[in-house]
Design an enzyme around this catalytic site. Structure first.
Site, short mmCIF file in Angstrom:
data_model
loop_
_atom_site.label_atom_id
_atom_site.label_comp_id
_atom_site.label_asym_id
_atom_site.label_seq_id
_atom_site.Cartn_x
_atom_site.Cartn_y
_atom_site.Cartn_z
N TYR A 187 0.85 -1.20 0.00
CA TYR A 187 0.00 0.00 0.00
C TYR A 187 0.88 1.24 0.00
O TYR A 187 2.06 1.20 0.34
CB TYR A 187 -0.95 0.02 1.21
N CYS A 188 0.28 2.35 -0.41
CA CYS A 188 0.94 3.66 -0.33
C CYS A 188 -0.04 4.64 0.32
O CYS A 188 -0.85 4.22 1.15
CB CYS A 188 1.44 4.12 -1.70
N TRP A 189 0.02 5.90 -0.02
CA TRP A 189 -0.83 6.88 0.66
C TRP A 189 -2.31 6.71 0.30
O TRP A 189 -3.16 6.59 1.17
CB TRP A 189 -0.36 8.30 0.32
N ILE A 231 -3.15 3.99 3.00
CA ILE A 231 -3.21 4.27 4.44
C ILE A 231 -4.26 5.33 4.75
O ILE A 231 -4.79 5.39 5.86
CB ILE A 231 -1.83 4.70 4.96
#
Length: 350
Positions: free
Chosen positions: A93-95, A122
């Protein structure tokens, strides 16, 4: 191809099997807030991310993408190798579940490394945490440790948690001891990190017969404790720890290690010295400056901290708080365990 999963699906997967989470954002983003237990394998480090962001703003999307591709291509073998070393199911995952996590998942899929991607990243996880934290099935009974500064409340909680008791260590989650000196020598959490760690711990306590935690203020350092925890504090069974002054000083010396952080403690002390009678404040300061920490701590307790905490029966909803007067923190832990064994069964109807 990789599989997209929602945060809700992630939570359900975590209930049933081990899933390694990998945060592919930069190290500084990871340090600021992440999903607890995640590893950090960044697509771009902080400097590379800043460079690509500048290109995006000053030149355009295509230039930023081209530079990102060049950077990623150069580090691809090392990036893939790190993922190969992780056994079992994985999710990235990233932002916001955008370009970085999609790129990572696509590249890994081409290398026959199967990962899932968390949609929304996130940002979606934090929204889920805030929306659902209060709906968790928390224990209906709670035991709340009270006591003057230095009575070993945190040490007792840590010992209980190590032995498998259902403990909620709010100071541990906050990375802060709750006093003006509480951040020194610790890695303090921000609100995002605290909320995530609190959510994960509360999930673990959902089916516990009761919960044990310390009587904290609404604020611990810079973080704010949720209202529902404060309400549990007010309704919980109060256990008041009482230790001799010498043992309290010893415990504070052990917890705070003033000899290792003398300058930081002196700077923090200056923030409160104006609240203490001037001659006494000067004497405390002299003790701390000259390394006579035990003497300084004694005076801080007698003239500042103890007067701030006047533990009377009127403070507690429970009309009869349980007082534990012992000689040491170890004795306090044993006494609390005995109370939990007896009163915990009554509270839960066992």
């Amino acid at each position: 191809m990789f599989q997209d999963i929602t945060v809700e699906e992630l939570i359900e997967l975590q209930r049933n099997k081990k899933l390694t989470l990998i945060d592919v954002r930069s190290p500084s983003e990871y340090a600021d807030a992440t999903i607890p237990g995640s590893l950090n394998i960044p697509v771009f480090n902080d400097e590379e991310r800043a460079e690509i962001g500048t290109l995006y703003k000053q030149v355009g999307v295509d230039a930023a993408k081209e530079r990102g591709l060049a950077i990623m291509s150069a580090k691809l073998p090392a990036f893939v190798k790190q993922f190969k070393e992780i056994e079992g199911d994985k999710a990235v995952y990233c932002w916001r579940g955008g370009m970085r996590s999609r790129t990572a998942a696509t590249v890994l899929s081409l290398m026959d490394i199967h990962v899932s991607r968390i949609t929304g990243g996130i940002k979606a996880y934090r929204k889920y945490v805030l929306d659902t934290m209060e709906t968790l099935r928390l224990p209906s009974a709670s035991f709340v440790l009270h006591g003057l500064t230095g009575t070993g409340k945190t040490a007792v909680l840590q010992q209980l948690q190590e032995e498998g008791y259902p403990v909620l260590d709010l100071e541990g989650l906050a990375g802060h001891r709750g006093s003006i000196f509480g951040h020194i020598g610790l890695d303090a959490s921000n609100q995002k990190s605290f909320d995530a760690k609190l959510f994960e711990r509360l999930k673990q306590l959902e089916h516990a017969p009761y919960m044990v935690f310390e009587a904290e203020s609404k604020r611990i350092g810079k973080i704010v404790v949720p209202d529902f925890i404060m309400q549990m504090k007010e309704k919980g069974t109060a256990i008041v720890l009482e230790l001799p002054m010498e043992e309290r000083i010893r415990q504070i010396m052990e917890d705070y290690r003033p000899e290792a952080y003398q300058q930081q403690y002196l700077e923090a002390y200056r923030l409160i010295k104006g609240r203490i009678h001037t001659p006494i404040a000067a004497e405390i300061g002299k003790h701390l400056e000259e390394g006579r920490f035990a003497e300084g701590i004694r005076m801080l307790l007698e003239h500042y901290y103890d007067p701030k905490y006047n533990y009377t029966a009127s403070q507690y909803q429970d009309s009869e708080p349980i007082t534990v007067s012992v000689r040491s923190v170890n004795e306090a832990a044993e006494a609390v365990k005995e109370i939990l064994t007896k009163r915990g069964q009554l509270k839960t109807g066992a």
